[in-house]
Write a protein that holds these residues in place. Structure first.
Motif: not given
Length: 386
Positions: A142-158
């Motif tokens: 199962v894929e977990i996609m972060p919604v919090d703005s901070e974790h979503n930004a980290l997800d994209q930056a990583l």
């Protein structure tokens, strides 16, 4: 083809922003089910507006009111724990998990067990049961996609490099309403003052967590589980403008950052169509107009909750579960006027200390996490009432 979606927490702040995103992209997003707390009229309005097939309230006593509010719509409904779990497990491409607090853990896990992709806005799922939750996600694919703005930004930056090349992943904090206040002034702060967040419009409990900076501590724990980063590779920086949401510092000295105007519709849209960006009719970021972005270290003397959360992350085991449970009880007592602002950190620390000697192991299952959560809550209640 339209992607089907279930919203857990459809009437809260994240839920309302999600409704706006869906209405702007009705040809691409279809709603299967919506879940709310106890407000039958509000949930019925959302269900009708989105054309949901099923609506459920957590409060069993409001079931009849929800049926009446949906009369003639053809939308099925239910109320109570079983109805919420049914909604979470219904066939859908994505389940947006936005029920606030530990109450969101069981429904979010039910969606995960059903194999649904999770757009995660309920940080307690990972703070309380992170190891067990992520182990189940890996086992089920199962894929977990972060919604919090901070974790979503980290997800994209990583995505700009390899996890092993990350020197530090940094989440930002606005600093909350008391960023410039003295400790003496903060000591006398009312719950109403603490709830007045300078940037985001969120629920009262989350606003209080932002005022204490506990919210940032919980987000560090969440980032640890989401991205597999150790405590020493995670940090917080205060950024009052709330334009930069997350930064990744690489071992070569380069930094990749995620920037956006502070509007939750941006990370929500990104999570709902992961890696497929939706066009959004929102104001564009104009750095020249903003002119200046400022940063400062968080003051952990004035905001000791951040230190407590960092210590819980470093201690590991069940300590994050205990920390979160104690914090929810202490914040509720503060909002009710029973304790002061700094009593929140005092009671959280006392509860954590009362369990520390036992070296409580990390919960192996979500059920184990809920047992530990209940024990920590009871300990917090006893201390506060005494």
């Amino acid at each position: 083809m339209a992607r089907s979606l279930t919203i857990l927490g459809a009437t809260g702040s994240i839920g309302r922003s999600t409704v706006d995103v869906i209405l702007a992209h009705q040809g691409e997003l279809r709603v299967e089910a919506v879940v709310g707390g106890s407000n039958a009229e509000a949930l019925a309005n959302v269900a009708r507006k989105l054309g949901a097939r099923f609506a459920a309230l957590a409060d069993e006593r409001a079931g009849a009111a929800l049926r009446d509010a949906l009369s003639g719509s053809g939308i099925a409904s239910g109320a109570g724990d079983s109805a919420v779990l049914e909604a979470a497990a219904r066939e859908a491409d994505v389940v947006l998990a936005a029920i606030s607090g530990t109450a969101g853990l069981r429904p979010t896990h039910a969606a995960l067990k059903a194999g649904r992709r999770i757009a995660l806005a309920n940080k307690e799922s990972l703070v309380c049961a992170g190891a067990a939750f992520m182990a189940d996600a890996r086992r089920l694919g199962v894929e977990i996609m972060p919604v919090d703005s901070e974790h979503n930004a980290l997800d994209q930056a990583l995505a700009a490099g390899r996890n092993g090349d990350v020197e530090k992943a940094i989440i930002t904090a606005s600093g909350g309403p008391f960023r410039t206040w003295t400790r003496e002034r903060i000591t006398a702060a009312s719950a109403e003052q603490a709830s007045a967040h300078p940037v985001w419009s969120m629920g009262s409990k989350i606003n209080i967590d932002s005022a204490t900076l506990m919210n940032k501590g919980l987000e560090l724990i969440e980032a640890h589980h989401l991205f597999g980063l150790e405590a020493e590779r995670l940090d917080v920086i205060v950024h009052p403008e709330a334009i930069v949401h997350g930064l990744v510092q690489w071992k070569d000295g380069a930094v990749t950052a995620g920037l956006a105007l502070p509007d939750m519709k941006v990370p929500i849209a990104n999570a709902l169509r992961h890696h497929e960006r939706l066009p959004m009719d929102l104001p564009r970021l104009d750095l020249a107009a903003i002119g200046r972005l400022s940063f400062e270290k968080p003051d952990e003397t004035r905001f000791p909750c951040l230190s407590l959360a960092k210590a819980a992350l470093e201690a590991g085991g069940a300590m994050p579960t205990i920390l979160n449970a104690a914090n929810e009880i202490a914040v509720a007592a503060y909002m009710a006027g029973h304790i002061g602002f700094y009593d929140i950190s005092k009671y959280v620390e006392r509860v954590c200390s009362s369990f520390a000697g036992g070296s409580v192991a990390a919960p192996a299952t979500v059920s184990d996490a809920l047992v530990i959560d209940g024990e920590a809550r009871e300990a917090a209640r006893r201390l506060i009432s005494a």
